[in-house]
Scaffold this motif. Structure first.
Motif, short mmCIF file in Angstrom:
data_model
loop_
_atom_site.label_atom_id
_atom_site.label_comp_id
_atom_site.label_asym_id
_atom_site.label_seq_id
_atom_site.Cartn_x
_atom_site.Cartn_y
_atom_site.Cartn_z
N UNK A 53 0.86 -1.21 0.00
CA UNK A 53 0.00 0.00 0.00
C UNK A 53 0.89 1.25 0.00
N UNK A 54 1.93 1.20 0.83
CA UNK A 54 2.85 2.34 0.89
C UNK A 54 3.48 2.57 -0.48
N UNK A 55 3.88 1.46 -1.12
CA UNK A 55 4.50 1.55 -2.45
C UNK A 55 3.53 2.20 -3.44
N UNK A 56 2.28 1.74 -3.39
CA UNK A 56 1.28 2.31 -4.32
C UNK A 56 1.13 3.80 -4.07
N UNK A 57 1.08 4.18 -2.78
CA UNK A 57 0.91 5.60 -2.47
C UNK A 57 2.10 6.42 -2.95
N UNK A 58 3.31 5.90 -2.72
CA UNK A 58 4.51 6.64 -3.13
C UNK A 58 4.51 6.84 -4.64
N UNK A 59 4.26 5.74 -5.37
CA UNK A 59 4.24 5.84 -6.84
C UNK A 59 3.11 6.77 -7.28
N UNK A 60 1.97 6.68 -6.59
CA UNK A 60 0.84 7.53 -6.91
C UNK A 60 1.17 9.00 -6.75
N UNK B 25 3.56 10.09 -9.48
CA UNK B 25 2.86 10.28 -10.76
C UNK B 25 2.01 11.54 -10.71
N UNK B 26 1.31 11.75 -9.59
CA UNK B 26 0.46 12.94 -9.45
C UNK B 26 1.28 14.20 -9.65
N UNK B 27 2.46 14.25 -9.00
CA UNK B 27 3.27 15.47 -9.07
C UNK B 27 3.83 15.69 -10.47
N UNK C 15 3.13 23.50 -6.75
CA UNK C 15 2.00 22.63 -6.42
C UNK C 15 1.96 22.38 -4.92
N UNK C 16 3.15 22.20 -4.30
CA UNK C 16 3.19 21.89 -2.88
C UNK C 16 2.68 23.06 -2.04
N UNK C 17 3.15 24.28 -2.32
CA UNK C 17 2.67 25.39 -1.50
C UNK C 17 1.18 25.63 -1.74
N UNK C 18 0.71 25.38 -2.96
CA UNK C 18 -0.74 25.51 -3.21
C UNK C 18 -1.50 24.44 -2.43
N UNK C 19 -0.95 23.22 -2.42
CA UNK C 19 -1.61 22.13 -1.69
C UNK C 19 -1.61 22.42 -0.19
N UNK D 180 -7.84 18.64 -5.97
CA UNK D 180 -7.15 19.05 -7.19
C UNK D 180 -7.71 20.36 -7.74
N UNK D 181 -9.04 20.50 -7.67
CA UNK D 181 -9.65 21.73 -8.18
C UNK D 181 -9.18 22.93 -7.38
N UNK D 182 -9.12 22.77 -6.03
CA UNK D 182 -8.66 23.89 -5.20
C UNK D 182 -7.21 24.24 -5.52
#
Lengths: 254, 443
Positions: free
Chosen positions: B19-26, B29-31, B275-279, B313-315
């Motif tokens: 699960x951790x691996x999936x999240x890290x890859x996710x 990819x998102x970034x 993206x990070x500061x916006x998030x 994502x919209x925000x």
């Protein structure tokens, strides 16, 4: 995460693995800091060590102090160090000439001796110690625990320390500050007036080669009556007038 | 709002390794996708603002333009300057990129979700001091820029690096202070708990009447929100605060000597930081992954499952639009103006604001004597500020009227010259006076 790590006396696999990976890195950083010839490399090795120490604090159930170590020491203070080193210049390396004969050997011996004394002393003092009270201190959360201690029990020491730091900062500013005499300050209005004052020509200087047969930097600008415009002469570039043959059209024009 | 869906700090740290691996890859990819998208988005928005179409050749409406640019960049020749400090020159972009990716690990992208039957929060991890991790990563990421500037062995990059170091130290102070008010209101530094704290507006008793305060902090803590966003623009080196890479002064700033993949890494890091500061802004001030109020009133399931990812994502995209908007609108500040703004405006306002927030919070829980003492203190402070506000200096009107200049000055025209009316204006006025005559003349 911290609740898992906070269990006193138990070392989880993750904690042990992180320690055994980061401890050599921290040591390499420390040794590299002493050995590096270049001052900036030295500072970078120190950053590595401080970063590893920050992670160690987090491992030992002190997430707040760990993060503050990384933000304040690694992020701000070492950045100031780098700032100064970069201002001094990139070639500020150690010189290899020994001014005191044999001091390096003596320093090495003394250093090893001091490290030995410190390690054995500390090892004897804390080697067989069982730590207690970590769970109680972190009961309401690590950050909250630190905040409570800092602002109740140690509030006076905390304030005195901050006053000391502010005094130091203000003192440094005072020493570095250069007072400007108000009369010496030239305002924009005065500069504007001086621009049109007698003896000054407000328009830009003619570029080299203006009205000349060539636009070379070395050729002086000519006025419409084909005399040399003195203001176009550079103090650095020797002037060179073209000969008639050089200035003649090359036959490439239509 | 369904509070059961929001994860607690205890929900973290129990994931299976895959699960951790999936999240890290996710997250990776998102970034990366967000970076590629943001570059296209920025060029398109700035294009619209300047009345031109923007990229529209590669892919549908130019969507694949940044991918094509990225591929081209990777295959370019990698140049190592002769005077460069080889090791540091190589490490610098790597530091920038690694820190940029790491900071995103604590962003709450959603509530509890089910991944292949495992219930887990839609967030890689959380700490009791999660927000500080973002600050720490931001602080370390600047090392990449500073070292890149220094290691290039040339003047403009060095100047860019120096500017960046000073800028980062100044604006991180303002940024850290602006988050303090959020910590005090939410009572936590963990991102998931800050999002949970914004789910419902708290009941507050002000002067005897109970008022429901707005849940999202950007309204209640408006000064903090504004200061955070301004300092975020400074932290990410974006226009109008892009002094480390001011192209009109420093060519390219710290990345002048970089090329190929190393330059691409710097580019990637800059956009990920945006993206990070916006998030983080979304998380701290805009209610995180929760849907805005009108949606949740007619659709109860808006905050369940994977939907929060959409709101989040919209925000973030709205905040990124503001970044682009600023870039398209404002000219770059001068360096001294920028520093003065940070230290003399943002930091003092922030300190006073934190004092106010702390006072109001203490007053809410105190007995009447303390409460009136605090409010009285605020009143005295306010009166003091108004009384001792420095009066505006009387400035002598700037004039270089010819009669004020000494004899023999360069001749200048009189300052009260009146522009004569244009002959064309007269013709138009004439035509307006006799409208019936004009169309017949045309025929």
């Amino acid at each position: 995460m911290s609740t898992v790590l906070a269990l006193a006396g138990e070392v989880t696999t993750g904690e042990a693995a992180t320690f055994y990976i980061l401890a050599p890195i921290a040591l390499i950083g420390a040794i590299g800091m002493v050995w590096a010839r270049n001052a900036v490399h030295s500072a970078l090795f120190l950053v590595l060590t401080m970063l590893s120490l920050g992670v160690f604090y987090i491992l030992q159930a002190g997430p707040f102090i760990g993060m503050v170590q990384i933000i304040v020491y690694t992020g701000a203070i070492m950045m100031l160090f780098l700032f100064v080193l970069m201002l001094i210049g990139r070639d500020a390396s150690d010189s290899l000439i020994e001014t005191l004969r044999g001091q390096r050997t003596v320093a090495l011996l003394l250093g090893i001796g001091f490290a030995g004394l410190l390690c054995t002393g500390l090892g004897r003092a804390v080697g067989s110690m069982t730590s207690v009270g970590l769970d109680e201190a972190n009961a309401a959360g690590n950050t909250q625990g630190i905040a409570r201690d800092l602002f109740t029990k140690y509030v006076f020491a905390f304030e005195v320390t901050s006053a000391l730091l502010i005094t130091a900062a203000v003192g440094a500013m005072l020493l570095a500050h250069v007072e400007k005499v108000k009369a010496e300050k030239v305002t924009q209005l005065e500069m504007m007036r001086a621009r049109f004052a007698p003896g000054n020509y407000p328009a830009p200087k003619p570029g080299p080669g203006v009205f000349a047969a060539t636009n070379s930097v070395a050729a002086p600008g000519l006025l419409p009556d084909r005399t040399v415009a003195g203001r176009s002469l550079s103090a650095l570039v020797p002037t060179r007038e073209l000969t008639e043959a050089e200035a003649a059209p090359k036959g490439t024009e239509k | 709002m369904n509070l059961a869906e929001s994860p607690k700090l205890e929900d973290f740290g129990h994931d299976v390794w895959w699960i951790i691996l999936i999240k890290v890859v996710g997250i990776f990819a998102f970034l990366v996708v967000m970076t590629l998208f943001t570059i296209w988005y920025e060029r398109k928005v700035v294009g619209r603002m300047q009345h031109r179409p923007g990229p529209n050749r590669v892919g549908p409406i130019g969507l694949l333009q940044s991918l094509a640019d990225g591929l081209k960049l990777a295959f370019k020749e990698d140049i190592m300057p002769k005077l460069a400090d080889k090791a540091v020159f190589f490490i610098a972009p790597v530091i920038s990129t690694v820190c940029a990716f790491t900071a995103f690990s604590i962003m709450p992208l959603g509530g509890m979700v089910s991944i292949f039957g495992e219930r887990t929060p839609l967030q890689l991890t959380d700490l009791p001091v999660a927000v500080l991790l973002v600050l720490a990563c931001g602080g370390l990421g600047i090392y990449g820029i500073v070292l890149g500037g220094w290691a290039s062995g040339s003047t403009y990059p060095l100047l860019g690096g120096l500017r960046s170091a000073a800028q980062m130290i100044s604006y991180e102070v303002a940024m850290g202070l602006s988050i303090v008010a959020v910590f005090m209101t939410a009572g936590s530094m963990s991102t998931s708990e800050i999002v949970a704290a914004q789910a419902n507006g708290s009941q507050q008793e002000i002067f005897g009447s109970t008022v429901t305060l707005p849940g999202w902090y950007f309204l209640m803590l408006l000064p903090s929100f504004l200061i955070y966003f301004i300092s975020a623009v400074g932290e990410t080196n974006r226009a109008p605060f892009d002094l480390p890479e001011a192209e009109s002064e420093l060519v390219g700033g710290f990345h002048t000597e970089y090329s190929s993949l190393k330059f691409a890494l710097f580019f990637l890091a800059e956009y990920i930081n945006m993206v990070t500061v916006s998030a983080l802004c979304t998380t701290l001030f805009l209610g995180g992954w929760r849907a805005p109020a009108p949606i949740t009133t007619w659709w109860a399931g808006a905050n369940e499952g994977w939907w929060p990812l959409l709101w989040f994502t919209v925000k973030v995209l709205i905040l990124l639009f503001v970044f682009v908007w600023l870039r398209g609108t404002l000219p770059r500040l001068r360096y001294d103006q920028f520093m003065r703004f940070g230290w003399k405006v943002l930091v003092p306002i922030n300190l006073v604001w934190i004092l106010l927030v702390a006072g109001v919070r203490v007053a809410a829980n105190a007995d009447n004597t303390v409460r009136y003492a605090i409010y009285g203190g605020f009143a005295v402070l306010l009166v003091g500020i108004i009384m001792f506000w420095p009066a505006k200096k009387q400035v002598e009107p700037a004039s270089i009227a010819p009669e004020k200049l000494p004899e023999g000055s360069f001749p200048i025209p009189p300052m009260d010259l009146v522009v004569p009316p244009s002959p064309r204006t007269k013709r138009i006025e004439h035509a307006a006076a006799a409208p019936s005559a004009t169309p017949e003349q045309g025929e």
